[in-house]
Design a protein around this motif. Structure first.
Motif, mmCIF file in Angstrom:
data_model
loop_
_atom_site.group_PDB
_atom_site.id
_atom_site.type_symbol
_atom_site.label_atom_id
_atom_site.label_comp_id
_atom_site.label_asym_id
_atom_site.label_seq_id
_atom_site.Cartn_x
_atom_site.Cartn_y
_atom_site.Cartn_z
ATOM 1 N N ILE A 4 0.990 -1.240 0.076
ATOM 2 C CA ILE A 4 -0.137 0.084 -0.066
ATOM 3 C C ILE A 4 0.789 1.323 0.003
ATOM 4 C CG2 ILE A 4 -1.796 1.388 1.471
ATOM 5 C CD1 ILE A 4 -2.860 -1.382 2.275
ATOM 6 N N ILE A 5 1.938 1.309 0.757
ATOM 7 C CA ILE A 5 2.847 2.159 0.689
ATOM 8 C C ILE A 5 3.620 2.437 -0.311
ATOM 9 C CG2 ILE A 5 5.006 3.200 1.748
ATOM 10 C CD1 ILE A 5 4.358 1.775 4.410
ATOM 11 N N ILE A 7 2.378 1.773 -3.625
ATOM 12 C CA ILE A 7 1.360 2.399 -4.315
ATOM 13 C C ILE A 7 1.205 3.624 -4.059
ATOM 14 C CG2 ILE A 7 -0.892 2.230 -5.079
ATOM 15 C CD1 ILE A 7 -0.996 -0.786 -4.332
ATOM 16 N N ILE A 8 0.756 4.298 -2.865
ATOM 17 C CA ILE A 8 0.798 5.627 -2.611
ATOM 18 C C ILE A 8 2.018 6.407 -3.048
ATOM 19 C CG2 ILE A 8 0.253 7.381 -0.621
ATOM 20 C CD1 ILE A 8 -1.251 5.109 0.925
ATOM 21 N N SER A 9 3.113 5.783 -2.594
ATOM 22 C CA SER A 9 4.268 6.577 -2.995
ATOM 23 C C SER A 9 4.396 6.750 -4.597
ATOM 24 C CB SER A 9 5.687 6.018 -2.492
ATOM 25 O OG SER A 9 5.678 5.929 -1.289
ATOM 26 N N ILE A 11 1.956 6.776 -6.824
ATOM 27 C CA ILE A 11 0.845 7.817 -7.260
ATOM 28 C C ILE A 11 1.312 9.207 -6.882
ATOM 29 C CG2 ILE A 11 -1.397 8.627 -6.870
ATOM 30 C CD1 ILE A 11 -2.217 5.681 -6.529
ATOM 31 N N THR A 12 1.917 9.483 -5.805
ATOM 32 C CA THR A 12 2.278 10.833 -5.296
ATOM 33 C C THR A 12 3.748 11.325 -6.261
ATOM 34 O OG1 THR A 12 2.067 10.389 -3.109
ATOM 35 C CG2 THR A 12 3.436 11.977 -3.382
#
Length: 219
Positions: A4-5, A7-9, A11-12
């Motif tokens: 999850i981290i 994926i978020i990274s 996208i950011t």
């Protein structure tokens, strides 16, 4: 959790890169001229052949829409912008330049000065551009005129010297700290459209002097 981290990274980072690149291409960050398209380049004059066509990418369309310039398709008009002199230095409002050229392979042409934000400088000189009609009128009494012309770009009106043709051709840079020059070729020839780097003969820009008078202080 690690996935999850990640994926978020991703996208950011993607949003940051996309956002910064969009702002840069739009001329909003990085000091890039808003009109500095560079798909076609000849002697430091640059253009983009996709302007006004379906081939224009989102960046080109956004910049055209934002600045309200360069809207016609190349069959109607092509635009070349230049921001540096013959020595590669940024064009400045406190310097005087000689702009020299000849006829262009197009129905009509003009050259206009825009400030660093691609806007017309705020002054009342009524001398922000020259064009084919003005050049022809200026040289009409010269029976030896062979199509070559010259003009002065400065923040004060040049004095008329012996040998000038009529009133010296002048583009006012008053009110511009830095600036670009844009040449528009209306209804360019088929040769220019097909082989721009081979057939285009853009004007030269020679720096004559730089003074201590800052833009906006001229007469």
């Amino acid at each position: 959790m690690k996935r999850i981290i990640a994926i978020i990274s991703t996208i950011t980072i993607g949003l940051m890169v996309g956002g910064v690149s969009a702002l840069y291409m739009a001329g909003l960050v990085g000091g890039k001229s808003p009109a500095a398209f560079a798909d076609v380049t000849k002697d430091d004059w640059s253009s983009d052949w996709s302007i006004g066509s379906k081939a224009a990418d989102p960046y080109v369309r956004a910049r055209v829409a934002r600045h309200g310039l360069l809207a016609l398709a190349k069959e109607e008009a092509v635009y070349f912008t230049r921001a540096v002199d013959s020595e590669g230095a940024q064009l400045r409002g406190d310097c005087t330049y000689e702009l020299a050229g000849t006829g262009q392979d197009a129905y009509w042409w003009s050259i206009t000065l825009y400030d660093g934000k691609s806007r017309l400088p705020m002054n009342s000189d009524n001398a922000l551009s020259i064009d084919a009609t003005l050049v022809a009128a200026n040289y009409e009494a010269d029976t030896s005129y062979n199509g070559n012309w010259s003009a002065i770009v400065s923040n004060t009106r040049p004095k008329r010297d012996k040998g000038d043709h009529g009133d010296a051709l002048w583009i006012s840079s008053k009110g511009a700290e830095s600036f670009d020059l844009m040449i528009r070729l209306y209804r360019p020839s088929d040769a220019v459209l097909a082989r721009p780097t081979e057939t285009l003969n853009p004007p030269t820009i020679k720096r004559l002097s730089c003074g201590t008078t800052r833009a906006g202080d001229g007469a």
